[in-house]
Structure formats: C-alpha cells, structure tokens
Design a protein around this motif. Structure first.
Motif, PDB file in Angstrom:
ATOM      1  N   MET A 172      -7.693   2.654 -10.011  1.00 35.37           N
ATOM      2  CA  MET A 172      -7.318   2.067  -8.745  1.00 35.37           C
ATOM      3  C   MET A 172      -8.532   1.464  -8.045  1.00 35.37           C
ATOM      4  O   MET A 172      -8.407   0.595  -7.219  1.00 35.37           O
ATOM      5  N   GLY A 173      -9.713   1.870  -8.404  1.00 30.69           N
ATOM      6  CA  GLY A 173     -10.916   1.296  -7.800  1.00 30.69           C
ATOM      7  C   GLY A 173     -11.344   2.079  -6.570  1.00 30.69           C
ATOM      8  O   GLY A 173     -10.624   2.923  -6.056  1.00 30.69           O
ATOM      9  N   ARG A 179      -0.818   1.948  -1.425  1.00 27.80           N
ATOM     10  CA  ARG A 179       0.637   1.817  -1.450  1.00 27.80           C
ATOM     11  C   ARG A 179       1.063   1.293  -2.810  1.00 27.80           C
ATOM     12  O   ARG A 179       0.271   0.685  -3.530  1.00 27.80           O
ATOM     13  N   GLU A 180       2.319   1.537  -3.144  1.00 24.65           N
ATOM     14  CA  GLU A 180       2.834   1.126  -4.451  1.00 24.65           C
ATOM     15  C   GLU A 180       3.207  -0.350  -4.398  1.00 24.65           C
ATOM     16  O   GLU A 180       3.985  -0.776  -3.544  1.00 24.65           O
ATOM     17  N   ILE A 181       2.617  -1.108  -5.310  1.00 26.47           N
ATOM     18  CA  ILE A 181       2.911  -2.540  -5.425  1.00 26.47           C
ATOM     19  C   ILE A 181       3.208  -2.814  -6.887  1.00 26.47           C
ATOM     20  O   ILE A 181       2.343  -2.592  -7.746  1.00 26.47           O
ATOM     21  N   PHE A 197      -4.284  -8.974   1.863  1.00 27.97           N
ATOM     22  CA  PHE A 197      -5.231  -8.618   0.804  1.00 27.97           C
ATOM     23  C   PHE A 197      -4.757  -7.405   0.002  1.00 27.97           C
ATOM     24  O   PHE A 197      -4.339  -6.392   0.559  1.00 27.97           O
ATOM     25  N   VAL A 198      -4.842  -7.528  -1.341  1.00 32.36           N
ATOM     26  CA  VAL A 198      -4.576  -6.422  -2.259  1.00 32.36           C
ATOM     27  C   VAL A 198      -5.746  -6.346  -3.224  1.00 32.36           C
ATOM     28  O   VAL A 198      -6.157  -7.352  -3.797  1.00 32.36           O
ATOM     29  N   HIS A 199      -6.302  -5.152  -3.393  1.00 32.99           N
ATOM     30  CA  HIS A 199      -7.365  -4.952  -4.397  1.00 32.99           C
ATOM     31  C   HIS A 199      -6.676  -4.700  -5.734  1.00 32.99           C
ATOM     32  O   HIS A 199      -6.092  -3.648  -5.961  1.00 32.99           O
ATOM     33  N   PRO A 242       0.111   2.217  -7.889  1.00 39.36           N
ATOM     34  CA  PRO A 242      -0.596   2.447  -6.624  1.00 39.36           C
ATOM     35  C   PRO A 242      -1.815   1.519  -6.526  1.00 39.36           C
ATOM     36  O   PRO A 242      -2.606   1.432  -7.456  1.00 39.36           O
ATOM     37  N   ARG A 243      -1.915   0.812  -5.420  1.00 41.28           N
ATOM     38  CA  ARG A 243      -3.018  -0.133  -5.222  1.00 41.28           C
ATOM     39  C   ARG A 243      -3.569   0.015  -3.805  1.00 41.28           C
ATOM     40  O   ARG A 243      -2.872   0.417  -2.888  1.00 41.28           O
TER      41      ARG A 243
END
Length: 186
Positions: free
Chosen positions: A1-2, A17-19, A32-34, A23-24
C-alpha cells in the motif's frame, strides 16, 4: 500500500479506503489516490563482433558482479534515451536502441519493471566510469564462463545471444505524429 501519509496535490493527511477492491491511500479533500510505489529499470544489450558489453559493478547492490549496463528511468526522460545515456556514462560506448528485447516484472514493496533493449554499437571503446563500474568490456560466452556474471544478467545474455525474436522494433515513423513518445511495435 505504500507509506504515503500526505497528499501530493493539496497536502491534506491521506486516509485508507477501498478503491477497486484494494485498500489505497487517498485524499479526503481532493481526487488524489496513491496508486503504489514503482521503479523502472533499463538495461542495454550491446553486441559488437559477437560479444556483449558487460560492466563490473563497483557499488551495492551486486558489487563485484558483471552485469549489462543500465540504470533507472528519470521522470522526464524516455527510457530509450535513459539506456543510451547510461551506457555512455558507465562505459563511454555510444549505442542506439534498435528494439525492446526483454521485460522483467518484479512485484515487491517498490514494484520494479525492468526493460532490456537491444542496441546497435555506434562507437567508442569500453572504459569504466570508476564510480558505478570499475571494469567494462565486450565478452563472448566462453569468456563469461570464468566471470562472476549476475544470475539475471546470465538470462539477458541468453536473450541477447540466443534470442529467437528481433523483439519489438522502435517505430521512428508512427502512422500518426506522437511527439515525445517512445514507441515499439511488431
């Protein structure tokens, strides 16, 4: 996940949150999403008179092992330009990309994609840079038998010398103008 904790766009603290079922780390304040941590390595397969250009690593990882020249992609540099620059910096040899020869996919904490290019020798004699590599030269299979060639490089040597395909060829004149793209096709 980083390990991302703060949004690279607005600076707000990220939440998990789940995307798409995964989980991200995502920003509650903007879009923004990592998506993860990635690195792109490039490697050169430069042949001259039936011999392959190899370098001996002077730094970790792999200090003392013989490998093909290469490095990591820079953010604003096409990978075919990166590999040409790396060969020139590490060995003083000028070579140009002709085709994409092999790809290694290595999922891990920082997901690594490694792209190996067949390159045409243009000129120059191999001289190590004295920083990243302490020896460089063109070697045949018989010479490599007594050298400490890194395992992944042994696989690439087989691709370079015994490969059954020309690989994906560089498309210098695509059917539509695509400025800034590095394109390879069959």
């Amino acid at each position: 996940m980083g390990n991302a904790n703060y949004c690279l766009s607005c600076g707000m603290e990220l939440e998990t949150r789940e995307i798409g079922g995964t989980p991200r780390r995502a920003c509650p304040g903007c879009s923004f999403v990592h998506w993860g941590d990635y690195s792109i390595g490039v490697g050169a397969l430069v042949m001259r008179e039936g011999k392959l250009l190899l370098v001996r690593r002077a730094q970790e990882p792999g200090k003392g092992y013989w490998t093909n020249p290469g490095g990591y992609a820079e953010q604003l540099e096409r990978i075919d330009e990166t590999v040409r620059r790396e060969v020139l910096e590490e060995t003083g040899v000028d070579a140009v990309v002709t085709s994409l020869a092999a790809v290694r996919d290595q999922p891990r904490a920082i997901h690594n994609l490694y792209v190996a290019f067949s390159m045409e020798y243009v000129g120059g004699e191999p001289v190590p840079d004295g920083v990243e590599v302490d020896a460089a030269g063109f070697f045949g299979l018989d010479e490599m038998e007594t050298m400490t060639v890194a395992p992944f490089t042994r696989w690439l040597v087989d691709v370079a010398i015994r490969g059954k395909s020309e690989g994906l060829l560089r498309d210098a004149e695509p059917i539509v103008p695509l400025e800034g793209y590095g394109l390879f096709r069959r």
